[in-house]
Design an enzyme around this catalytic site. Structure first.
Site, mmCIF file in Angstrom:
data_model
loop_
_atom_site.group_PDB
_atom_site.id
_atom_site.type_symbol
_atom_site.label_atom_id
_atom_site.label_comp_id
_atom_site.label_asym_id
_atom_site.label_seq_id
_atom_site.Cartn_x
_atom_site.Cartn_y
_atom_site.Cartn_z
ATOM 1 N N LYS A 59 0.846 -1.194 0.000
ATOM 2 C CA LYS A 59 0.000 0.000 0.000
ATOM 3 C C LYS A 59 0.884 1.248 0.000
ATOM 4 O O LYS A 59 1.976 1.247 0.593
ATOM 5 C CB LYS A 59 -0.887 -0.046 1.253
ATOM 6 C CG LYS A 59 -1.956 1.018 1.365
ATOM 7 C CD LYS A 59 -2.802 0.758 2.624
ATOM 8 C CE LYS A 59 -3.949 1.744 2.784
ATOM 9 N NZ LYS A 59 -4.801 1.415 3.967
ATOM 10 N N SER B 291 -9.903 -1.395 6.819
ATOM 11 C CA SER B 291 -9.280 -1.134 5.522
ATOM 12 C C SER B 291 -8.538 -2.311 4.912
ATOM 13 O O SER B 291 -8.135 -2.249 3.746
ATOM 14 C CB SER B 291 -8.327 0.068 5.633
ATOM 15 O OG SER B 291 -9.067 1.272 5.722
ATOM 16 N N SER C 93 -9.575 1.066 2.755
ATOM 17 C CA SER C 93 -8.714 1.916 1.960
ATOM 18 C C SER C 93 -7.577 1.188 1.265
ATOM 19 O O SER C 93 -6.903 1.770 0.410
ATOM 20 C CB SER C 93 -8.122 3.021 2.847
ATOM 21 O OG SER C 93 -7.297 2.474 3.846
#
Lengths: 451, 57
Positions: free
Chosen positions: A81, A181, A157
């Site tokens: 990420k 997330s 996310s």
């Protein structure tokens, strides 16, 4: 996609490299090739690290050639990420305002541990700006699309991480989870993800969002692969696990607002496990709101100075949430923190009777991008802010949770497997058991999705 | 702090008045582009405060 190249998982890849059946350079080159070919359809990857990845892969091959063991993740390509420090790159946390930030001087601790075990970093992955969202709709890098249906969100996310793994671009990826997330995109993309016991995995070099709730964790297409990566991240060999004997479903709040497909899937899972008892937790709504307020307060406080001087450099959807959160009185924050003791006692009582609790990770399958709402108590609410209905009350307590994909027809959905703090290894064992019994299964991405 | 003492005084006022209250508290000037979103989020936060406090909704 699978018709053109063989997509190996984590353990298969490492075994193939160690045995000499395939080189790490070949594996990494294939991953970079898949990204070049298929990422434009889903927008999961923000940056590829070709030169570094091929150099690191060659080093793994040299170890094998010299008769040395490169480690348990020998030559396995992975992505992270966009909030993990990668040496030489700006850590953007998904924010355009940080795209030209000074480059990180070293890799995040988690990346270092994975590389020391032979894994090879090949890409950085899309996310909601500053991790404040559940859909991966990024104002600068765009929306990450669900590999199972590109008209739908991948979740967030950590949506880039989940989509990249689900689409077979990489065998595993790292994400972070503050309110759901990891669990939400894992569920919507049909793969496994783990949010570990709070603070049990290294957060050095991970861009912060809400320090009280932030954790990092992994995504993979099998529970065994997930366990292999988790073991490396923990920095020690997995201890022998204690099998869970007393699973239960969470009811009440966790059965409200569900899509009919999720209700049916939970019932099927219960039947598959011999008929599960249902546990009702009191006042889950208060726990969810407390998590929401803690997030707004801590997130707002972290960005307060920058929001005051340069608010228009933020994604508007993130900015306005952070500004309002920064104005929450400190007394409210402390009230939200104190409620953890009350709700924690409720949960502890449930986990004394039942060693693993099962709850939906999301209300149902991924929402359509053209209709970004979910029904909450009969009213349409923003998916970006509300997909965490079922995840926020759990991470509020810092418990370990695995998102496990359900063996359903059609679009993927997953469940949360929840245990007491410190029982991450037992939880991974339980996920493997569900997988072995066909009660959890990653969803293969249809080939036409990559046409 | 209860329903008679909400975290924002201007909850029932216009977006501009509510956003101005937020801005005053933070000591900043908000660009016009922020007003509607900040006001909506302030009202949402008050809703969550009410839930946390167990107030009927």
């Amino acid at each position: 996609m699978t018709g053109k190249t063989v997509i190996l998982g984590v353990l298969e890849s490492a075994a193939a490299v160690k045995s000499g059946r395939i080189s790490a350079v070949e594996l990494v080159s294939a991953a970079l090739g898949r990204i070049a070919e298929h990422n434009p359809a889903i927008n999961a990857v923000t940056r590829t690290l070709d030169e570094r990845a091929l150099r690191d892969a060659a080093a793994v091959d040299a170890e094998v050639a010299a008769g040395r063991d490169p480690g348990p993740l020998a030559g396995v390509p992975f992505g992270v990420k966009d909030l993990f420090d990668v040496e030489g790159l700006s850590t953007t946390a998904g924010a355009a305002r940080l795209k030209d930030a000074p480059p990180a001087s070293s890799d995040a601790e988690a990346i270092q541990r994975l590389q020391a075990s032979g894994a090879v970093l090949v890409a950085t992955l899309n996310m909601d700006e500053f991790a404040y969202g559940f859909v991966t709709d990024n104002a600068h890098w765009g929306i990450t699309l669900n590999p199972h249906d590109v008209d739908r969100f991948a979740g967030g996310s950590s949506g880039g991480s989940a989509a990249a793994v689900a689409a077979g671009l990489v065998p595993f990826a790292l994400g972070s989870d503050t309110n759901g997330s990891i669990r939400i995109p894992a569920s919507l993309c049909g793969i496994y993800g783990i949010k570990p016991t709070h603070a049990s995995l290294p957060m050095e070099g991970v861009y912060p969002f809400v320090h009280t709730l932030d954790d990092m964790g992994a995504f993979a297409r099998s529970a065994s692969d997930l366990a292999a990566v988790d073991e490396v991240l923990r920095g020690n060999a997995a201890s022998s696990s204690v099998p869970f004997q007393r699973p239960a479903l969470l009811g009440g709040w966790f059965h409200d607002n569900l899509a009919s497909q999720m209700t049916a899937a939970l019932e099927a899972l219960s039947i598959g496990l011999g008929g599960l008892p249902t546990v009702q937790l009191a006042e889950v709504d208060r726990a969810r709101s407390a998590a929401f307020l803690i997030t707004a307060f801590e997130g707002g406080a972290y960005h307060r100075d920058a929001l005051g001087t340069d608010p228009l450099s933020y994604d508007p959807m993130t900015r306005d949430r952070l500004i309002a959160g920064a104005a929450i009185p400190e007394a409210i924050y402390h009230e939200a923190m104190r409620y953890r003791d009350i709700f924690g006692a409720v949960m502890a009582a449930a986990l004394e009777t039942h060693d693993v609790l099962i709850a939906p990770a999301t209300f149902g399958p991924a929402p359509l991008i053209a209709d970004p709402f979910i029904a909450v108590d009969g009213k349409p609410q923003s998916a970006r802010a509300n997909l965490g209905l079922y995840t926020q009350p759990i991470s509020y307590l810092g418990l370990p949770v695995i998102a496990a994909p359900l063996p359903v027809e059609g679009l993927p959905m997953g469940v949360q497997l929840i245990a007491a703090k410190g029982r991450d290894t037992d939880l991974l064992h339980f996920a493997r058991t569900l997988e072995a019994r066909g009660l959890a299964a990653a969803h293969a991405v249809p080939q036409e999705a990559h046409a | 702090m209860d329903r008679e003492h909400p975290i924002f005084v201007e909850l029932r006022s216009t977006d501009a008045q509510l956003a101005a209250e937020v801005a005053d508290r933070l000591g900043v000037v908000l660009p016009p582009a922020c007003i509607a979103g900040v006001a909506a989020n302030a009202r949402l936060l008050q809703w969550h405060v009410d839930v946390l406090r167990g107030l009927p909704r």
